[in-house]
Design a protein around this motif. Sequence first.
Motif, PDB file in Angstrom:
ATOM      1  N   LYS A  83       0.842  -1.101   0.018  1.00  0.00           N
ATOM      2  CA  LYS A  83       0.138   0.018  -0.205  1.00  0.00           C
ATOM      3  C   LYS A  83       0.881   1.317  -0.021  1.00  0.00           C
ATOM      4  O   LYS A  83       0.525   2.176  -0.756  1.00  0.00           O
ATOM      5  N   LYS A  84       1.788   1.282   0.667  1.00  0.00           N
ATOM      6  CA  LYS A  84       2.963   2.343   0.937  1.00  0.00           C
ATOM      7  C   LYS A  84       3.403   2.677  -0.629  1.00  0.00           C
ATOM      8  O   LYS A  84       3.471   3.701  -0.990  1.00  0.00           O
ATOM      9  N   PHE A  85       3.838   1.758  -1.116  1.00  0.00           N
ATOM     10  CA  PHE A  85       4.487   1.713  -2.475  1.00  0.00           C
ATOM     11  C   PHE A  85       3.677   2.294  -3.533  1.00  0.00           C
ATOM     12  O   PHE A  85       3.977   3.118  -4.227  1.00  0.00           O
ATOM     13  N   LEU A  86       2.211   1.918  -3.365  1.00  0.00           N
ATOM     14  CA  LEU A  86       1.312   2.447  -4.254  1.00  0.00           C
ATOM     15  C   LEU A  86       1.166   3.959  -4.180  1.00  0.00           C
ATOM     16  O   LEU A  86       1.010   4.482  -5.209  1.00  0.00           O
ATOM     17  N   ASN A  87       1.070   4.294  -2.962  1.00  0.00           N
ATOM     18  CA  ASN A  87       1.232   5.837  -2.712  1.00  0.00           C
ATOM     19  C   ASN A  87       2.497   6.579  -3.309  1.00  0.00           C
ATOM     20  O   ASN A  87       2.317   7.659  -3.691  1.00  0.00           O
ATOM     21  N   VAL A  88       3.355   6.026  -3.149  1.00  0.00           N
ATOM     22  CA  VAL A  88       4.872   6.498  -3.767  1.00  0.00           C
ATOM     23  C   VAL A  88       4.420   6.506  -5.319  1.00  0.00           C
ATOM     24  O   VAL A  88       4.936   7.835  -5.883  1.00  0.00           O
ATOM     25  N   VAL A  89       4.105   5.629  -5.676  1.00  0.00           N
ATOM     26  CA  VAL A  89       3.782   5.537  -7.150  1.00  0.00           C
ATOM     27  C   VAL A  89       2.853   6.602  -7.655  1.00  0.00           C
ATOM     28  O   VAL A  89       2.900   7.305  -8.662  1.00  0.00           O
ATOM     29  N   GLN A  90       1.841   6.607  -7.018  1.00  0.00           N
ATOM     30  CA  GLN A  90       0.371   7.737  -7.116  1.00  0.00           C
ATOM     31  C   GLN A  90       1.024   9.175  -7.001  1.00  0.00           C
ATOM     32  O   GLN A  90       0.776   9.770  -7.963  1.00  0.00           O
ATOM     33  N   ASN A  91       1.999   9.465  -6.140  1.00  0.00           N
ATOM     34  CA  ASN A  91       2.550  10.745  -6.119  1.00  0.00           C
ATOM     35  C   ASN A  91       3.095  11.057  -7.256  1.00  0.00           C
ATOM     36  O   ASN A  91       3.331  12.119  -7.502  1.00  0.00           O
ATOM     37  N   ASN A  92       4.099  10.040  -7.620  1.00  0.00           N
ATOM     38  CA  ASN A  92       4.740  10.134  -9.031  1.00  0.00           C
ATOM     39  C   ASN A  92       4.146  10.294 -10.008  1.00  0.00           C
ATOM     40  O   ASN A  92       4.587  11.254 -10.966  1.00  0.00           O
ATOM     41  N   ILE A  93       2.757  10.026 -10.338  1.00  0.00           N
ATOM     42  CA  ILE A  93       2.039  10.168 -11.535  1.00  0.00           C
ATOM     43  C   ILE A  93       0.967  11.229 -11.504  1.00  0.00           C
ATOM     44  O   ILE A  93       0.554  11.282 -12.467  1.00  0.00           O
ATOM     45  N   ILE A  94       0.902  11.895 -10.645  1.00  0.00           N
ATOM     46  CA  ILE A  94      -0.264  12.825 -10.116  1.00  0.00           C
ATOM     47  C   ILE A  94      -0.241  13.762 -11.415  1.00  0.00           C
ATOM     48  O   ILE A  94      -1.259  14.189 -11.796  1.00  0.00           O
ATOM     49  N   GLU A  95       0.910  14.235 -11.654  1.00  0.00           N
ATOM     50  CA  GLU A  95       1.063  15.445 -12.794  1.00  0.00           C
ATOM     51  C   GLU A  95       0.578  14.995 -14.047  1.00  0.00           C
ATOM     52  O   GLU A  95      -0.074  15.479 -14.763  1.00  0.00           O
ATOM     53  N   SER A  96       1.119  13.749 -14.506  1.00  0.00           N
ATOM     54  CA  SER A  96       0.747  13.046 -15.617  1.00  0.00           C
ATOM     55  C   SER A  96      -0.536  12.578 -15.779  1.00  0.00           C
ATOM     56  O   SER A  96      -1.131  12.693 -17.160  1.00  0.00           O
ATOM     57  N   LEU A  97      -1.253  12.320 -14.777  1.00  0.00           N
ATOM     58  CA  LEU A  97      -2.533  12.033 -15.012  1.00  0.00           C
ATOM     59  C   LEU A  97      -3.551  13.110 -15.752  1.00  0.00           C
ATOM     60  O   LEU A  97      -4.536  12.825 -16.298  1.00  0.00           O
ATOM     61  N   ARG A  98      -2.846  14.358 -15.569  1.00  0.00           N
ATOM     62  CA  ARG A  98      -4.058  15.572 -15.866  1.00  0.00           C
ATOM     63  C   ARG A  98      -3.626  15.677 -17.680  1.00  0.00           C
ATOM     64  O   ARG A  98      -4.652  16.066 -18.255  1.00  0.00           O
ATOM     65  N   MET A  99      -2.855  14.740 -18.098  1.00  0.00           N
ATOM     66  CA  MET A  99      -2.697  14.782 -19.502  1.00  0.00           C
ATOM     67  C   MET A  99      -3.601  13.853 -20.355  1.00  0.00           C
ATOM     68  O   MET A  99      -3.762  13.896 -21.558  1.00  0.00           O
ATOM     69  N   ILE A 100      -4.264  12.985 -19.583  1.00  0.00           N
ATOM     70  CA  ILE A 100      -4.875  12.226 -20.318  1.00  0.00           C
ATOM     71  C   ILE A 100      -6.317  12.121 -19.776  1.00  0.00           C
ATOM     72  O   ILE A 100      -6.529  12.710 -18.820  1.00  0.00           O
ATOM     73  N   ASP A 101      -7.355  11.402 -20.531  1.00  0.00           N
ATOM     74  CA  ASP A 101      -8.749  11.440 -20.255  1.00  0.00           C
ATOM     75  C   ASP A 101      -8.808   9.833 -19.839  1.00  0.00           C
ATOM     76  O   ASP A 101      -8.743   8.862 -20.473  1.00  0.00           O
ATOM     77  N   LYS A 102      -9.200   9.795 -18.401  1.00  0.00           N
ATOM     78  CA  LYS A 102      -9.133   8.739 -17.860  1.00  0.00           C
ATOM     79  C   LYS A 102     -10.002   7.510 -18.463  1.00  0.00           C
ATOM     80  O   LYS A 102      -9.829   6.219 -18.341  1.00  0.00           O
ATOM     81  N   LYS A 103     -11.165   7.695 -18.982  1.00  0.00           N
ATOM     82  CA  LYS A 103     -12.145   7.155 -19.727  1.00  0.00           C
ATOM     83  C   LYS A 103     -11.757   6.705 -20.948  1.00  0.00           C
ATOM     84  O   LYS A 103     -12.191   5.696 -21.527  1.00  0.00           O
ATOM     85  N   LYS A 104     -11.246   7.682 -21.820  1.00  0.00           N
ATOM     86  CA  LYS A 104     -10.825   7.438 -23.138  1.00  0.00           C
ATOM     87  C   LYS A 104      -9.422   6.995 -23.404  1.00  0.00           C
ATOM     88  O   LYS A 104      -9.165   6.678 -24.600  1.00  0.00           O
ATOM     89  N   ASP A 105      -8.535   7.198 -22.535  1.00  0.00           N
ATOM     90  CA  ASP A 105      -7.015   6.800 -22.716  1.00  0.00           C
ATOM     91  C   ASP A 105      -6.638   5.712 -21.911  1.00  0.00           C
ATOM     92  O   ASP A 105      -7.137   5.365 -20.790  1.00  0.00           O
ATOM     93  N   GLY A 106      -5.339   5.163 -21.927  1.00  0.00           N
ATOM     94  CA  GLY A 106      -5.106   3.914 -21.416  1.00  0.00           C
ATOM     95  C   GLY A 106      -3.692   4.184 -20.509  1.00  0.00           C
ATOM     96  O   GLY A 106      -2.985   5.400 -20.597  1.00  0.00           O
ATOM     97  N   LEU A 107      -3.508   3.199 -19.875  1.00  0.00           N
ATOM     98  CA  LEU A 107      -2.377   3.199 -18.864  1.00  0.00           C
ATOM     99  C   LEU A 107      -1.326   1.922 -19.324  1.00  0.00           C
ATOM    100  O   LEU A 107      -1.956   0.893 -19.244  1.00  0.00           O
ATOM    101  N   ILE A 108      -0.063   2.480 -19.557  1.00  0.00           N
ATOM    102  CA  ILE A 108       0.752   1.422 -19.960  1.00  0.00           C
ATOM    103  C   ILE A 108       1.863   1.238 -19.015  1.00  0.00           C
ATOM    104  O   ILE A 108       2.394   2.264 -18.552  1.00  0.00           O
ATOM    105  N   VAL A 109       2.138   0.225 -18.016  1.00  0.00           N
ATOM    106  CA  VAL A 109       3.142   0.092 -16.958  1.00  0.00           C
ATOM    107  C   VAL A 109       4.194  -0.933 -17.570  1.00  0.00           C
ATOM    108  O   VAL A 109       4.120  -1.943 -18.022  1.00  0.00           O
ATOM    109  N   VAL A 110       5.456  -0.323 -17.586  1.00  0.00           N
ATOM    110  CA  VAL A 110       6.587  -0.819 -18.189  1.00  0.00           C
ATOM    111  C   VAL A 110       7.311  -1.257 -17.362  1.00  0.00           C
ATOM    112  O   VAL A 110       7.921  -0.294 -16.485  1.00  0.00           O
TER     113      VAL A 110
END
Length: 132
Positions: A1-28
């Motif tokens: 859970k803590k690691f997910l929070n670290v990841v979430q904080n890392n991507i918060i700015e990037s999430l603004r660039m996409i439409d969550k319903k129309k666009d996708g997430l790729i984890v590499v």
Amino acid sequence: KKFLNVVQNNIIESLRMIDKKKDGLIVVASSTVNSKAKAEINYLTRKIAKKNKINFYKKILITLSEKNLKKNLKNLNSRYSKFLVLPLFLFRGNLLENLRLVISKTNKKEKKKFFLCSHLSDYKKIYNVINN
């Protein structure tokens, strides 16, 4: 859970660039033969997408093969035109650099657009989060 929070904080700015319903997430992530590691990456991908209400998500395990990465990106679901790319566990600089290069080239040639999130590079912090 803590690691997910670290990841979430890392991507918060990037999430603004996409439409969550129309666009996708790729984890590499770095390719591995370890089935437990693969299961963990699947779990993280699913949890990140669910937490952020992203409909389409996929994980891609990469090697240094630029050709395979290009093929994986090209074969993504065509209903989606933008993808947020989240690099996780790319411990060798060559993998991350290869990912950046392929994303840059692909964005110049394809209709699909890929937005590369910053890489979690504070391994000491990640280690502390995982072990506490």
